[in-house]
Design a protein around this motif. Structure first.
Motif, short mmCIF file in Angstrom:
data_model
loop_
_atom_site.label_atom_id
_atom_site.label_comp_id
_atom_site.label_asym_id
_atom_site.label_seq_id
_atom_site.Cartn_x
_atom_site.Cartn_y
_atom_site.Cartn_z
N GLY A 1 0.78 -1.23 0.00
CA GLY A 1 0.00 0.00 0.00
C GLY A 1 0.80 1.28 0.00
N ALA A 2 2.11 1.19 -0.17
CA ALA A 2 2.95 2.40 -0.16
C ALA A 2 3.92 2.35 -1.33
N ASP A 3 4.24 3.52 -1.83
CA ASP A 3 5.27 3.65 -2.85
C ASP A 3 6.62 3.52 -2.13
N PRO A 4 7.53 2.69 -2.62
CA PRO A 4 8.81 2.51 -1.93
C PRO A 4 9.79 3.66 -2.14
N GLU A 5 9.27 4.85 -2.37
CA GLU A 5 10.11 6.02 -2.59
C GLU A 5 11.04 6.24 -1.40
N GLY A 6 12.29 6.49 -1.70
CA GLY A 6 13.29 6.71 -0.65
C GLY A 6 14.00 5.44 -0.21
N LEU A 7 13.60 4.29 -0.77
CA LEU A 7 14.25 3.04 -0.39
C LEU A 7 15.28 2.58 -1.40
N ASP A 8 15.35 3.25 -2.56
CA ASP A 8 16.35 2.91 -3.58
C ASP A 8 17.75 3.04 -2.99
N GLY A 9 18.61 2.09 -3.30
CA GLY A 9 19.97 2.10 -2.81
C GLY A 9 20.11 1.51 -1.41
N LEU A 10 18.98 1.29 -0.75
CA LEU A 10 19.01 0.70 0.59
C LEU A 10 18.54 -0.75 0.58
N ALA A 11 17.75 -1.08 -0.45
CA ALA A 11 17.17 -2.42 -0.51
C ALA A 11 16.95 -2.82 -1.96
N ALA A 12 16.93 -4.12 -2.18
CA ALA A 12 16.50 -4.65 -3.48
C ALA A 12 14.98 -4.58 -3.46
N LEU A 13 14.40 -3.90 -4.44
CA LEU A 13 12.95 -3.68 -4.50
C LEU A 13 12.39 -4.37 -5.73
N THR A 14 11.34 -5.16 -5.53
CA THR A 14 10.71 -5.86 -6.64
C THR A 14 9.21 -5.71 -6.53
N ASP A 15 8.59 -5.17 -7.58
CA ASP A 15 7.13 -5.03 -7.59
C ASP A 15 6.50 -6.42 -7.69
N GLN A 16 5.69 -6.78 -6.71
CA GLN A 16 5.04 -8.09 -6.65
C GLN A 16 3.53 -7.97 -6.82
N SER A 17 3.04 -6.80 -7.14
CA SER A 17 1.61 -6.52 -7.13
C SER A 17 0.78 -7.50 -7.93
#
Length: 179
Positions: free
Chosen positions: A81-97
């Protein structure tokens, strides 16, 4: 030209009701897998605080008014329910929607329904808890948004099977309650 029509994972399958129990689909929230990059755990937790969240301990979920983050495995969580804005470079992010079917089971006896399918005792499962377990023969992620109700996530490809299994268990629990 082929015309593609967007469908939800449980379209035409849900909602179903048996007695006082209801299983319905949860639609629309973004789901992002978050895995901290090496050495970035503390910074990631700080960035999540800006979203009103934090990094969840094993078997926990943290919710705010608009988003949640739930533990899904070692060094992995789902941000919902949230945009992962600000998490780039801190975590591997994968859209699973699009990869998950999300459902809510609610009503008296919801834990009894899941007791027929999940090898965990969920009678004491409370808000703030999360579990990754089996649901029948499928992998599932379970959380409790409120006492006595359960959010269930299964792979999208298993949505029809999950609905069938849960509905079957709902019928059995409702029949027993009617005696």
């Amino acid at each position: 030209m082929i015309r593609l029509i967007e469908k939800t994972p449980c379209e035409a399958l849900l909602p179903v009701t048996c007695g006082a129990l209801t299983l319905r689909e949860i639609v629309g929230d973004r789901v992002t897998s978050v895995a901290p990059l090496k050495g970035q755990g503390a910074k990631l937790a700080t960035a999540l605080k800006k979203l009103g969240l934090g990094w969840p301990a094993p078997n926990t979920a943290i919710a705010s008014a608009t988003a949640a983050i739930l533990w899904t495995g070692r060094d992995q969580a789902f941000l919902i329910g949230a945009d992962p804005e600000g998490l780039d470079g801190l975590a591997a992010l994968t859209d699973q929607s699009d990869g998950w079917a999300r459902m809510r089971l609610e009503g008296p006896g919801a834990a009894d329904v899941l007791a027929r399918l999940v090898p965990l005792d969920l009678r004491g499962f409370a808000p703030g808890q999360a579990a990754r377990s089996q649901l029948g023969h499928m992998m599932a992620i379970l959380t409790a948004p409120e006492k006595g109700s359960f959010d269930i996530m299964v792979f999208r490809s298993m949505a029809e099977t999950a609905v069938h299994e849960i509905h079957h268990a709902m019928k059995a629990v409702s029949a027993r309650a009617a005696l």
